[in-house]
Enzyme design. Structure first.
Site, PDB file in Angstrom:
ATOM      1  CG  HIS A 135      -1.784  -1.076   1.552  1.00  0.00           C
ATOM      2  ND1 HIS A 135      -1.370  -2.067   2.292  1.00  0.00           N
ATOM      3  CD2 HIS A 135      -3.138  -0.992   1.387  1.00  0.00           C
ATOM      4  CE1 HIS A 135      -2.435  -2.796   2.204  1.00  0.00           C
ATOM      5  NE2 HIS A 135      -3.457  -2.434   1.795  1.00  0.00           N
ATOM      6  CG  ASP A 157       1.838  -1.099   3.286  1.00  0.00           C
ATOM      7  OD1 ASP A 157       1.021  -0.585   4.171  1.00  0.00           O
ATOM      8  OD2 ASP A 157       1.870  -1.972   2.377  1.00  0.00           O
ATOM      9  CG  ASP A 198      -9.047 -10.638   7.494  1.00  0.00           C
ATOM     10  OD1 ASP A 198      -8.727 -11.610   7.281  1.00  0.00           O
ATOM     11  OD2 ASP A 198      -8.768  -9.543   7.149  1.00  0.00           O
TER      12      ASP A 198
END
Ligand code: XLS
Ligand code: CA
Ligand code: CA
Length: 442
Positions: free
Chosen positions: A104, A107, A310
């Site tokens: 991303h 990141d 998740d």
């Protein structure tokens, strides 16, 4: 550049075979081994996820960071952290021997005070990553924009009820698309971070979905205009962080793509953990995508079936990886996509080596899965059974039905001729046994 070693004492991970006691070696992943017509590495196309491996620090809703990364500890400010993080990331990719990574924007590059400053910072890091890619030969599987961490996105990005936020999201996606193109990315992913809702009492669902489509259409047009030739992926997820995410599962996404004419450019990036959250088997999502012509890429991980969230754990079930690779082989393999480890080591796995061990286990699981899947194909374990099972459609009235040559009246009248029919074993237990027979022949 990058003189400091962030994983000292760990060298290049090698294939040592199933008998090796060395935890820092591959037991089944033998990159150059030919399986069918391709090398193992070209079937599997492994990628490391920048965010979990180098940005996550073990924080959970109940506790502080447990992963005290040296690239954070030895830096003076966020820019230096990001520089050192990138050194550590490329050192890791090279030592692990993966060909790809995914990231991303945030990141890689910290956010600035303004959108213009954020884009400049991103460009600096993209230039650095480009050099690192050249130096190491590691490539970008896909890029994406983080449209869920910043508070401005708390009510969604492309589906935010405020137009200004939608425009800011576009600003960020445009920069992330430019970054992906600059880095030669093979794909660009849209995971609908907070594109969904928590309460229908404050939500115009119809309008939000239309805004999502409008956003994707214009992002696609922009990227194509800039010369992007890769695939766009939508990554389905049914919930978390919102209660109802719009990109619920593969089938839902397929309907949406067709409705808005996006199905030529967009495929799906299927995550195993998200399939589980949607109440599906991972392989169901893969098969659905294959059947609908939108199979793209995979986020390889697993959930914890007894948790409803998740957990993004490393895959380890050979049963699941074999089933998954069976579908991947049947669909003809990956083209732009690959197996991206969207997985993180546990909060209490705190040795630097644990990051390698998690990936090694996942890579071995998919390598073993590939070998099993190849055998299932070569031995036609299921395909001959399935072919025979549907053979009444291969000729005669069955074939005419498939072609659309029978009216409903004719079809119904044919029914009277068949009388008692339909009691024919589907042989599930037999097929499950045959699967296990191949599974254990590694
Ligand atoms: C989160 C998603 C995310 C995407 C990339 O659940 O898996 O990490 O893969 O934005
Ligand atoms: Ca994912
Ligand atoms: Ca996930």
């Amino acid at each position: 550049m990058g003189t400091k070693e962030y994983f000292p004492g760990i060298g290049k991970i090698k294939f040592e075979g199933a008998e090796s006691d060395n935890p820092l070696s591959f037991k089944f992943y033998d990159p150059e081994k030919i399986i069918g017509k391709k090398k193992m590495k070209d079937h599997l196309r492994f990628a490391v996820a920048y965010w979990h491996s180098f940005c996550a620090d073990g924080t959970d809703p109940f506790g502080a960071a447990t992963h005290l990364h040296p690239w954070v500890a030895d830096a003076k400010n966020p820019i230096e952290v990001a520089e050192h993080r990138m050194d550590a990331a490329f050192e890791f990719f090279s030592k692990l021997g993966v060909e790809f990574y995914a990231f991303h924007d945030r990141d890689m590059a910290p956010e600035g005070e303004t959108p213009v400053e954020s884009e400049k910072i991103l460009q600096t890091f993209v230039a650095r990553a480009k050099d690192k890619q050249q130096e190491t030969g590691v490539k970008l599987l896909w890029g994406t924009a983080n449209l869920f961490t910043h508070p401005r996105f708390m009510n969604g990005a492309a589906t935010n009820p405020e137009f200004g936020v939608v425009a800011l999201a576009a600003n960020q996606v445009k920069a992330a698309i430019d970054a992906t193109i600059e880095l030669g990315g093979l794909g660009y992913t849209f995971w609908g971070g907070r594109e969904g809702y928590m309460s229908i009492l404050n939500t115009d669902l119809k309008r939000e979905k239309e805004h999502l489509a409008r956003f994707l259409i214009s992002a696609r047009d922009y990227a194509r205009k800039q010369g992007f030739k890769g695939a766009f992926y939508i990554e389905p997820k049914p919930c978390e962080p919102t209660k109802h995410q719009y990109d619920r599962d593969v089938e839902t996404v397929a309907g949406f793509l067709h409705m808005y004419g996006l199905d030529q450019d967009f495929k799906v990036n299927i995550e195993a953990n998200h399939a589980e959250l949607a109440g599906h088997d991972f392989v169901h999502e893969l098969e659905t995508a294959a059947a609908l012509g939108i199979f793209g890429s995979v986020d390889a991980n697993r959930g914890e079936p007894r948790n409803g969230w998740d957990t993004d754990q490393f895959p380890h079930s050979y049963y699941e990886t074999a089933l998954a690779m069976y579908t991947v082989l049947k669909v003809g393999g990956f083209t732009t996509g690959g197996l991206n480890f969207d997985a993180k080591i546990r909060r209490n796995s705190t040795d630097p080596a644990d990051l390698f061990i998690g990936h090694i286990g996942g890579m071995d699981a998919f390598a073993a899965g590939l070998e099993i899947a190849q055998r299932l194909i070569e031995k036609a374990v299921f395909s001959s059974f399935i072919k025979e099972r549907y053979s009444s459609f291969d000729s005669g009235d069955g074939a005419r039905f498939e072609k659309g040559d029978l009216s409903f009246e004719v079809l119904a009248s044919l029914g009277t001729e068949y009388g008692t029919i339909g009691i024919r074993s589907a042989k599930q237990e037999l097929l499950e046994n045959l699967f296990n027979q191949q599974l254990l022949r590694l």
